[in-house]
Design a protein around this motif. Structure first.
Motif, PDB file in Angstrom:
ATOM      1  N   LEU A 167       1.511  11.391 -10.194  1.00  0.00           N
ATOM      2  CA  LEU A 167       0.559  12.948 -10.628  1.00  0.00           C
ATOM      3  C   LEU A 167       1.516  13.798 -10.498  1.00  0.00           C
ATOM      4  CD1 LEU A 167      -2.280  13.777 -10.669  1.00  0.00           C
ATOM      5  CD2 LEU A 167      -2.081  14.155  -7.992  1.00  0.00           C
ATOM      6  N   THR A 168       2.619  14.138  -9.753  1.00  0.00           N
ATOM      7  CA  THR A 168       3.432  14.965  -9.761  1.00  0.00           C
ATOM      8  C   THR A 168       4.272  15.263 -11.051  1.00  0.00           C
ATOM      9  OG1 THR A 168       3.921  14.681  -7.331  1.00  0.00           O
ATOM     10  CG2 THR A 168       5.622  16.074  -8.641  1.00  0.00           C
ATOM     11  N   ILE A 169       4.461  14.094 -11.782  1.00  0.00           N
ATOM     12  CA  ILE A 169       5.493  14.150 -13.052  1.00  0.00           C
ATOM     13  C   ILE A 169       4.381  14.442 -14.216  1.00  0.00           C
ATOM     14  CG2 ILE A 169       6.624  12.656 -14.746  1.00  0.00           C
ATOM     15  CD1 ILE A 169       7.762  10.775 -12.540  1.00  0.00           C
ATOM     16  N   ILE A 170       2.977  13.934 -14.265  1.00  0.00           N
ATOM     17  CA  ILE A 170       2.095  14.430 -15.226  1.00  0.00           C
ATOM     18  C   ILE A 170       1.758  15.814 -15.226  1.00  0.00           C
ATOM     19  CG2 ILE A 170      -0.325  14.079 -15.841  1.00  0.00           C
ATOM     20  CD1 ILE A 170       0.050  10.905 -14.929  1.00  0.00           C
ATOM     21  N   VAL A 171       1.632  16.333 -13.726  1.00  0.00           N
ATOM     22  CA  VAL A 171       1.467  17.638 -13.849  1.00  0.00           C
ATOM     23  C   VAL A 171       2.661  18.447 -14.403  1.00  0.00           C
ATOM     24  CG1 VAL A 171       0.790  19.599 -12.337  1.00  0.00           C
ATOM     25  CG2 VAL A 171      -0.358  17.462 -12.080  1.00  0.00           C
ATOM     26  N   ASP A 172       3.795  18.365 -13.847  1.00  0.00           N
ATOM     27  CA  ASP A 172       4.789  18.987 -14.192  1.00  0.00           C
ATOM     28  C   ASP A 172       5.251  18.987 -15.572  1.00  0.00           C
ATOM     29  OD1 ASP A 172       7.716  20.122 -13.127  1.00  0.00           O
ATOM     30  OD2 ASP A 172       8.081  18.317 -14.680  1.00  0.00           O
ATOM     31  N   ARG A 173       5.064  17.914 -16.331  1.00  0.00           N
ATOM     32  CA  ARG A 173       5.452  17.805 -17.858  1.00  0.00           C
ATOM     33  C   ARG A 173       4.402  18.565 -18.372  1.00  0.00           C
ATOM     34  NH1 ARG A 173      10.313  17.665 -18.738  1.00  0.00           N
ATOM     35  NH2 ARG A 173      10.192  18.941 -17.217  1.00  0.00           N
ATOM     36  N   PHE A 174       3.104  18.103 -18.068  1.00  0.00           N
ATOM     37  CA  PHE A 174       1.947  18.814 -18.903  1.00  0.00           C
ATOM     38  C   PHE A 174       2.233  20.193 -18.776  1.00  0.00           C
ATOM     39  CE2 PHE A 174      -2.301  20.556 -19.465  1.00  0.00           C
ATOM     40  CZ  PHE A 174      -2.658  19.563 -20.842  1.00  0.00           C
ATOM     41  N   ILE A 175       2.451  20.811 -17.891  1.00  0.00           N
ATOM     42  CA  ILE A 175       2.574  22.356 -17.686  1.00  0.00           C
ATOM     43  C   ILE A 175       3.898  22.797 -18.542  1.00  0.00           C
ATOM     44  CG2 ILE A 175       3.241  24.363 -16.196  1.00  0.00           C
ATOM     45  CD1 ILE A 175       1.750  23.193 -13.916  1.00  0.00           C
ATOM     46  N   TRP A 218       0.798  -1.379  -0.116  1.00  0.00           N
ATOM     47  CA  TRP A 218       0.000  -0.068   0.034  1.00  0.00           C
ATOM     48  C   TRP A 218       0.938   1.316   0.102  1.00  0.00           C
ATOM     49  CZ3 TRP A 218      -4.670   0.476  -1.540  1.00  0.00           C
ATOM     50  CH2 TRP A 218      -5.540  -0.526  -1.482  1.00  0.00           C
ATOM     51  N   ILE A 219       2.066   1.342   0.676  1.00  0.00           N
ATOM     52  CA  ILE A 219       2.950   2.390   0.672  1.00  0.00           C
ATOM     53  C   ILE A 219       3.310   2.553  -0.640  1.00  0.00           C
ATOM     54  CG2 ILE A 219       5.048   3.229   1.509  1.00  0.00           C
ATOM     55  CD1 ILE A 219       4.306   1.959   4.498  1.00  0.00           C
ATOM     56  N   GLY A 220       4.008   1.642  -1.199  1.00  0.00           N
ATOM     57  CA  GLY A 220       4.345   1.536  -2.560  1.00  0.00           C
ATOM     58  C   GLY A 220       3.221   2.203  -3.648  1.00  0.00           C
ATOM     59  N   LEU A 221       2.293   1.593  -3.498  1.00  0.00           N
ATOM     60  CA  LEU A 221       1.013   2.192  -4.501  1.00  0.00           C
ATOM     61  C   LEU A 221       0.659   3.733  -4.147  1.00  0.00           C
ATOM     62  CD1 LEU A 221      -1.393  -0.729  -4.092  1.00  0.00           C
ATOM     63  CD2 LEU A 221      -0.112  -0.208  -6.128  1.00  0.00           C
ATOM     64  N   LEU A 222       0.992   3.961  -2.979  1.00  0.00           N
ATOM     65  CA  LEU A 222       0.710   5.580  -2.424  1.00  0.00           C
ATOM     66  C   LEU A 222       1.820   6.268  -2.910  1.00  0.00           C
ATOM     67  CD1 LEU A 222      -0.608   7.630  -1.218  1.00  0.00           C
ATOM     68  CD2 LEU A 222       0.559   7.123   1.047  1.00  0.00           C
ATOM     69  N   ILE A 223       3.214   5.897  -3.038  1.00  0.00           N
ATOM     70  CA  ILE A 223       4.328   6.479  -3.641  1.00  0.00           C
ATOM     71  C   ILE A 223       4.102   6.654  -5.203  1.00  0.00           C
ATOM     72  CG2 ILE A 223       6.799   6.627  -3.809  1.00  0.00           C
ATOM     73  CD1 ILE A 223       6.882   5.424  -0.963  1.00  0.00           C
ATOM     74  N   SER A 224       3.806   5.567  -5.595  1.00  0.00           N
ATOM     75  CA  SER A 224       3.671   5.381  -7.099  1.00  0.00           C
ATOM     76  C   SER A 224       2.552   6.434  -7.694  1.00  0.00           C
ATOM     77  CB  SER A 224       3.315   4.297  -7.568  1.00  0.00           C
ATOM     78  OG  SER A 224       4.474   3.319  -7.309  1.00  0.00           O
ATOM     79  N   SER A 225       1.511   6.617  -6.945  1.00  0.00           N
ATOM     80  CA  SER A 225       0.493   7.652  -7.381  1.00  0.00           C
ATOM     81  C   SER A 225       0.987   9.105  -7.070  1.00  0.00           C
ATOM     82  CB  SER A 225      -0.695   7.326  -6.375  1.00  0.00           C
ATOM     83  OG  SER A 225      -0.696   7.473  -5.398  1.00  0.00           O
ATOM     84  N   ILE A 226       1.632   9.418  -6.020  1.00  0.00           N
ATOM     85  CA  ILE A 226       2.219  10.711  -5.762  1.00  0.00           C
ATOM     86  C   ILE A 226       2.980  11.019  -6.844  1.00  0.00           C
ATOM     87  CG2 ILE A 226       3.144  12.191  -4.334  1.00  0.00           C
ATOM     88  CD1 ILE A 226       1.867  10.647  -1.923  1.00  0.00           C
ATOM     89  N   LEU A 227       4.093  10.184  -7.189  1.00  0.00           N
ATOM     90  CA  LEU A 227       5.188  10.585  -8.405  1.00  0.00           C
ATOM     91  C   LEU A 227       4.480  10.571  -9.508  1.00  0.00           C
ATOM     92  CD1 LEU A 227       8.149   8.084  -7.044  1.00  0.00           C
ATOM     93  CD2 LEU A 227       8.126  10.725  -6.804  1.00  0.00           C
ATOM     94  N   SER A 231      10.611   8.502 -18.597  1.00  0.00           N
ATOM     95  CA  SER A 231      10.948   7.290 -18.480  1.00  0.00           C
ATOM     96  C   SER A 231      10.271   6.610 -17.035  1.00  0.00           C
ATOM     97  CB  SER A 231      12.396   6.778 -18.411  1.00  0.00           C
ATOM     98  OG  SER A 231      13.081   7.442 -17.635  1.00  0.00           O
ATOM     99  N   ALA A 232      10.216   7.511 -16.018  1.00  0.00           N
ATOM    100  CA  ALA A 232       9.839   7.318 -14.688  1.00  0.00           C
ATOM    101  C   ALA A 232       8.307   6.896 -14.760  1.00  0.00           C
ATOM    102  CB  ALA A 232       9.963   8.284 -13.797  1.00  0.00           C
ATOM    103  N   LEU A 233       7.548   7.368 -15.511  1.00  0.00           N
ATOM    104  CA  LEU A 233       6.204   7.194 -15.840  1.00  0.00           C
ATOM    105  C   LEU A 233       6.369   5.874 -16.377  1.00  0.00           C
ATOM    106  CD1 LEU A 233       4.534  10.424 -17.263  1.00  0.00           C
ATOM    107  CD2 LEU A 233       4.420   9.505 -15.351  1.00  0.00           C
ATOM    108  N   SER A 234       6.902   5.264 -17.121  1.00  0.00           N
ATOM    109  CA  SER A 234       6.764   3.992 -17.838  1.00  0.00           C
ATOM    110  C   SER A 234       6.988   2.849 -16.404  1.00  0.00           C
ATOM    111  CB  SER A 234       7.924   3.761 -18.857  1.00  0.00           C
ATOM    112  OG  SER A 234       7.995   2.371 -19.410  1.00  0.00           O
ATOM    113  N   THR A 235       8.189   3.325 -15.775  1.00  0.00           N
ATOM    114  CA  THR A 235       8.497   2.494 -14.595  1.00  0.00           C
ATOM    115  C   THR A 235       7.192   2.277 -13.614  1.00  0.00           C
ATOM    116  OG1 THR A 235      10.625   3.060 -14.999  1.00  0.00           O
ATOM    117  CG2 THR A 235      10.312   2.082 -12.734  1.00  0.00           C
ATOM    118  N   ILE A 236       6.548   3.641 -13.363  1.00  0.00           N
ATOM    119  CA  ILE A 236       5.458   3.278 -12.309  1.00  0.00           C
ATOM    120  C   ILE A 236       4.306   2.725 -12.948  1.00  0.00           C
ATOM    121  CG2 ILE A 236       3.545   5.022 -11.545  1.00  0.00           C
ATOM    122  CD1 ILE A 236       5.684   7.060 -11.206  1.00  0.00           C
ATOM    123  N   SER A 237       4.173   2.836 -14.435  1.00  0.00           N
ATOM    124  CA  SER A 237       2.865   2.009 -15.094  1.00  0.00           C
ATOM    125  C   SER A 237       3.299   0.612 -15.099  1.00  0.00           C
ATOM    126  CB  SER A 237       2.758   2.418 -16.477  1.00  0.00           C
ATOM    127  OG  SER A 237       3.843   2.273 -17.175  1.00  0.00           O
TER     128      SER A 237
END
Length: 209
Positions: A30-38, A19-28, A111-117
């Motif tokens: 979301l952060t990357i998606i918002v950062d790269r989109f902007i 569950w901690i791993g899933l929480l960290i994955s979701s936060i990372l 590439s981090a998004l690929s790892t998270i997915s």
């Protein structure tokens, strides 16, 4: 159950790690998606505004004004074109060298998004397996006379798989979107840099003649 794992505490700890791993994955993610989109939205707007102005200035042989414009923007495209304008003898080579430096900035974190997915569904599956082990461990102790308890345990176990998929699906979508965006930006910059370098080379040839 205790014979295999020593105690239920180990399974509970493993589930907590999932569950901690899933929480960290979701936060990372979301952060990357918002950062790269902007980031990509900003540089696309800058590039679309910068390109025609640079073409006009370079065609009019206003090289200093074009360099000043690039310096005021500080986007990947501006850095690449500025390198070519500051090295009029070898504009194509200079722009290519600058583009090699800018490419890692465009691809940053993608590439981090690929790892998270990839990791998120695996963590979810692991959590489900651990939960199933706990559920069947209950059966070995109390028997199968309480199907409601078993169903509840299995339902809770499946939550981690659902969470992993919820994280992975949008992550994959945005990963592909950002990869396509990077490729589009690279093609745009290559076309503009080639066009400008040809103009610079032709102007230099005319000046020398």
């Amino acid at each position: 159950m205790d014979n295999i794992f020593g105690s239920d505490t180990l399974l509970n700890s493993a589930m907590m790690v999932c569950w901690i791993g899933l929480l960290i994955s979701s936060i990372l993610g979301l952060t990357i998606i918002v950062d790269r989109f902007i980031y990509f939205t900003r540089i696309k707007s800058q590039d679309n505004s910068l390109a025609p102005k640079l073409l006009s200035l370079v065609k009019d042989n206003e090289i200093k004004a074009a360099i000043a414009l690039c310096d005021s923007v500080k986007s990947p495209l501006a850095n690449i074109i500025s390198a070519g304008l500051n090295n009029k003898d070898t504009p194509k080579e200079s722009m290519q060298s600058a583009s090699n430096k800018e490419l890692p900035r465009l691809e940053r974190f993608i590439s981090a998004l690929s790892t998270i997915s990839t990791i998120a569904p695996l963590l979810g599956l692991l959590g489900t397996i651990l939960g199933m082990i706990q559920s069947f461990g209950v059966i070995s102790v109390v028997g199968s006379g309480n199907p409601n308890a078993l169903a509840s345990g299995i339902a809770n176990a499946l939550l981690t798989t659902a969470a992993g998929l919820i994280i992975a699906i949008p992550t994959v979508v945005f990963y592909n979107y950002f990869v396509n965006t990077v490729n589009a930006r690279i093609l745009f910059m290559e076309n503009l840099s080639n066009e400008l370098s040809d103009i610079i080379i032709n102007d230099s040839s005319i000046s020398n003649n």
